[in-house]
Write a protein that holds these residues in place. Structure first.
Motif, PDB file in Angstrom:
ATOM      1  N   LEU A  66       3.060 -41.531  59.948  1.00 40.84           N
ATOM      2  CA  LEU A  66       3.068 -42.653  60.890  1.00 40.84           C
ATOM      3  C   LEU A  66       1.925 -43.636  60.658  1.00 40.84           C
ATOM      4  O   LEU A  66       1.718 -44.550  61.455  1.00 40.84           O
ATOM      5  CB  LEU A  66       3.009 -42.125  62.320  1.00 40.84           C
ATOM      6  N   GLY A  67       1.178 -43.420  59.586  1.00 47.07           N
ATOM      7  CA  GLY A  67       0.174 -44.404  59.215  1.00 47.07           C
ATOM      8  C   GLY A  67      -1.148 -44.273  59.939  1.00 47.07           C
ATOM      9  O   GLY A  67      -1.822 -45.273  60.187  1.00 47.07           O
ATOM     10  N   GLY A  68      -1.534 -43.071  60.272  1.00 46.35           N
ATOM     11  CA  GLY A  68      -2.833 -42.853  60.903  1.00 46.35           C
ATOM     12  C   GLY A  68      -2.709 -42.337  62.314  1.00 46.35           C
ATOM     13  O   GLY A  68      -2.606 -41.129  62.537  1.00 46.35           O
ATOM     14  N   GLU A  69      -2.735 -43.223  63.281  1.00 50.53           N
ATOM     15  CA  GLU A  69      -2.638 -42.810  64.682  1.00 50.53           C
ATOM     16  C   GLU A  69      -1.229 -42.317  65.011  1.00 50.53           C
ATOM     17  O   GLU A  69      -0.241 -42.908  64.565  1.00 50.53           O
ATOM     18  CB  GLU A  69      -2.991 -43.976  65.605  1.00 50.53           C
ATOM     19  N   VAL A  70      -1.165 -41.245  65.799  1.00 50.04           N
ATOM     20  CA  VAL A  70       0.118 -40.704  66.246  1.00 50.04           C
ATOM     21  C   VAL A  70       0.315 -41.144  67.688  1.00 50.04           C
ATOM     22  O   VAL A  70      -0.425 -40.703  68.583  1.00 50.04           O
ATOM     23  CB  VAL A  70       0.150 -39.176  66.143  1.00 50.04           C
ATOM     24  N   PRO A  71       1.277 -42.009  67.961  1.00 51.04           N
ATOM     25  CA  PRO A  71       1.450 -42.551  69.313  1.00 51.04           C
ATOM     26  C   PRO A  71       1.720 -41.460  70.349  1.00 51.04           C
ATOM     27  O   PRO A  71       2.508 -40.546  70.115  1.00 51.04           O
ATOM     28  CB  PRO A  71       2.658 -43.491  69.177  1.00 51.04           C
TER      29      PRO A  71
ATOM     30  N   SER B 206       2.805 -22.747  65.511  1.00 49.84           N
ATOM     31  CA  SER B 206       1.587 -21.940  65.450  1.00 49.84           C
ATOM     32  C   SER B 206       0.516 -22.614  64.597  1.00 49.84           C
ATOM     33  O   SER B 206      -0.606 -22.125  64.511  1.00 49.84           O
ATOM     34  CB  SER B 206       1.899 -20.553  64.870  1.00 49.84           C
ATOM     35  N   THR B 207       0.864 -23.747  63.962  1.00 51.10           N
ATOM     36  CA  THR B 207      -0.090 -24.494  63.129  1.00 51.10           C
ATOM     37  C   THR B 207      -0.120 -25.960  63.566  1.00 51.10           C
ATOM     38  O   THR B 207       0.308 -26.854  62.831  1.00 51.10           O
ATOM     39  CB  THR B 207       0.287 -24.391  61.639  1.00 51.10           C
ATOM     40  N   PRO B 208      -0.639 -26.240  64.762  1.00 50.73           N
ATOM     41  CA  PRO B 208      -0.590 -27.605  65.285  1.00 50.73           C
ATOM     42  C   PRO B 208      -1.406 -28.600  64.457  1.00 50.73           C
ATOM     43  O   PRO B 208      -1.024 -29.760  64.342  1.00 50.73           O
ATOM     44  CB  PRO B 208      -1.151 -27.465  66.708  1.00 50.73           C
ATOM     45  N   THR B 209      -2.524 -28.159  63.895  1.00 44.57           N
ATOM     46  CA  THR B 209      -3.341 -29.077  63.089  1.00 44.57           C
ATOM     47  C   THR B 209      -2.563 -29.566  61.878  1.00 44.57           C
ATOM     48  O   THR B 209      -2.601 -30.762  61.533  1.00 44.57           O
ATOM     49  CB  THR B 209      -4.640 -28.384  62.640  1.00 44.57           C
ATOM     50  N   GLU B 210      -1.855 -28.670  61.243  1.00 40.77           N
ATOM     51  CA  GLU B 210      -1.038 -29.043  60.074  1.00 40.77           C
ATOM     52  C   GLU B 210       0.055 -30.019  60.478  1.00 40.77           C
ATOM     53  O   GLU B 210       0.311 -31.022  59.780  1.00 40.77           O
ATOM     54  CB  GLU B 210      -0.428 -27.786  59.453  1.00 40.77           C
ATOM     55  N   LEU B 211       0.714 -29.773  61.600  1.00 42.28           N
ATOM     56  CA  LEU B 211       1.771 -30.670  62.054  1.00 42.28           C
ATOM     57  C   LEU B 211       1.218 -32.051  62.367  1.00 42.28           C
ATOM     58  O   LEU B 211       1.798 -33.074  61.985  1.00 42.28           O
ATOM     59  CB  LEU B 211       2.457 -30.084  63.285  1.00 42.28           C
ATOM     60  N   VAL B 212       0.076 -32.109  63.057  1.00 42.88           N
ATOM     61  CA  VAL B 212      -0.517 -33.404  63.399  1.00 42.88           C
ATOM     62  C   VAL B 212      -0.917 -34.157  62.131  1.00 42.88           C
ATOM     63  O   VAL B 212      -0.753 -35.384  62.053  1.00 42.88           O
ATOM     64  CB  VAL B 212      -1.726 -33.209  64.336  1.00 42.88           C
ATOM     65  N   ALA B 213      -1.427 -33.439  61.137  1.00 37.79           N
ATOM     66  CA  ALA B 213      -1.801 -34.084  59.876  1.00 37.79           C
ATOM     67  C   ALA B 213      -0.580 -34.703  59.194  1.00 37.79           C
ATOM     68  O   ALA B 213      -0.648 -35.828  58.672  1.00 37.79           O
ATOM     69  CB  ALA B 213      -2.478 -33.080  58.953  1.00 37.79           C
ATOM     70  N   ARG B 214       0.547 -33.989  59.216  1.00 39.01           N
ATOM     71  CA  ARG B 214       1.772 -34.528  58.613  1.00 39.01           C
ATOM     72  C   ARG B 214       2.253 -35.752  59.377  1.00 39.01           C
ATOM     73  O   ARG B 214       2.670 -36.754  58.772  1.00 39.01           O
ATOM     74  CB  ARG B 214       2.872 -33.462  58.592  1.00 39.01           C
TER      75      ARG B 214
ATOM     76  N   SER C 233       0.422 -37.773  61.161  1.00 38.65           N
ATOM     77  CA  SER C 233      -0.520 -38.861  60.931  1.00 38.65           C
ATOM     78  C   SER C 233      -0.252 -39.548  59.602  1.00 38.65           C
ATOM     79  O   SER C 233      -0.279 -40.783  59.502  1.00 38.65           O
ATOM     80  CB  SER C 233      -1.952 -38.315  60.966  1.00 38.65           C
ATOM     81  N   ALA C 234       0.018 -38.757  58.566  1.00 41.95           N
ATOM     82  CA  ALA C 234       0.296 -39.329  57.251  1.00 41.95           C
ATOM     83  C   ALA C 234       1.585 -40.134  57.275  1.00 41.95           C
ATOM     84  O   ALA C 234       1.680 -41.219  56.677  1.00 41.95           O
ATOM     85  CB  ALA C 234       0.384 -38.217  56.209  1.00 41.95           C
TER      86      ALA C 234
END
Length: 301
Positions: A255-260, A242-250, A252-253
């Motif tokens: 995996l070093g920026g870009e999330v493949p 329910s918190t996709p932005t938070e998951l993507v931020a984690r 990204s941090a």
């Protein structure tokens, strides 16, 4: 008139079966409203009551301030109707059919403008009997809009249109709504409803089971998202949250920026629609009116 269509407790029965069972509906001036529902849900019956073609058994209905059951020619002059099919025009040309129809309206659109709007300028003087199915459908739309209606009923208007013709028609509908025309649309193309409609109502079992904007229908905007990504080494992972932005931020941090191969999706309008009508599909939907057989919804590819 803030609400060209007001419906309270609409009921229509056939024998012991209720085609429409206490339906409430309020459509605002200038909006495009899409009415969706499976076969036998009561959608076609509801629209026919609003158009004055079918008598109801209960409830109150006001369309442009009048009860359709007793409304006269002056009221009918203010509405436009695009039916699923039209017959009896084969010996006429599109120009002749539009010209003769325009004469019954007080403030008709120019026939040449209508021909251009529905993409029939090149076929304006051909016999209607020689037109393709898609071209005849365009003429149906033209006949519905030639009277410059305040309220327009569109029943499966783009059936038979190719993708470009459908997009062109969407522009026409948006333009009509922008000019203040209120539009009630039934369609089996979910992308059409999502693109055109200000609000969507879903009928099932003769009742309104959901009514909202396409983006918010059935809680789409706040429902869980599915996040999919690829870890080092190529392994795919999927997580619902329910918190996709938070998951993507984690991610990204970590995996070093870009999330493949990252994708974030919420339930589509199709997913939401199917979940809303599912409880009503276990058996035959109560109250299919004679001829109430509008095709099931589908996604235009």
């Amino acid at each position: 008139m803030d609400s060209p269509i007001r419906v309270t407790g609409l009921r229509k029965t056939y024998g012991t079966r209720a085609a429409v069972d206490g339906l409430d509906l309020d459509i605002r001036r200038g909006e495009v409203f899409a009415l969706l529902g499976p076969n036998g849900a009561g959608k076609t019956t509801t629209v026919e009551v609003l158009e004055g073609f079918r008598r109801r058994d209960g409830g109150t209905v006001e369309v442009l301030g009048e009860d359709p059951e007793g409304a006269g020619l002056a009221w009918r002059n203010r509405i436009g109707i695009v039916l699923q099919t039209s017959t009896g025009l084969d010996l006429l040309t599109p120009r002749e059919a539009l010209s003769s129809t325009a004469k019954v309206y007080r403030t008709p659109r120019r026939v040449d403008d209508v021909l251009d709007a529905v993409g029939l300028t090149d076929k304006a003087d051909d016999r209607i009997g020689r037109l393709s199915g898609g071209q005849r459908r365009r003429l149906d739309v033209g006949l519905g809009i030639v009277g410059s209606p305040e309220l327009l009923f569109l029943d499966e208007p783009t059936t038979g249109f190719d993708p470009q013709a459908r997009r062109d028609f969407w522009e026409l509908v948006s333009g009509l709504a922008g000019d203040g025309t209120t539009i009630l649309l039934t369609t089996h193309y979910l992308d059409e409803a999502e693109h055109l409609a200000d609000r969507v109502g879903v009928i099932a079992g003769g009742r309104m089971v959901a009514l909202d904007t396409p983006a918010n229908l059935g809680g789409r905007a706040v429902s869980e998202a599915t996040v999919t990504w690829e870890e080092p080494g190529g392994q795919r992972h999927t997580e619902r949250t329910s918190t996709p932005t938070e998951l993507v931020a984690r991610l990204s941090a970590r995996l070093g920026g870009e999330v493949p191969a990252l994708t974030v999706t919420r339930p589509s309008l199709e997913d939401t629609y199917l979940s809303l009508i599912a409880p009503h599909l276990a058996g035959t939907a109560p109250g299919a009116a004679p001829g109430d057989v509008t095709p099931d919804l589908e996604v235009s590819r």
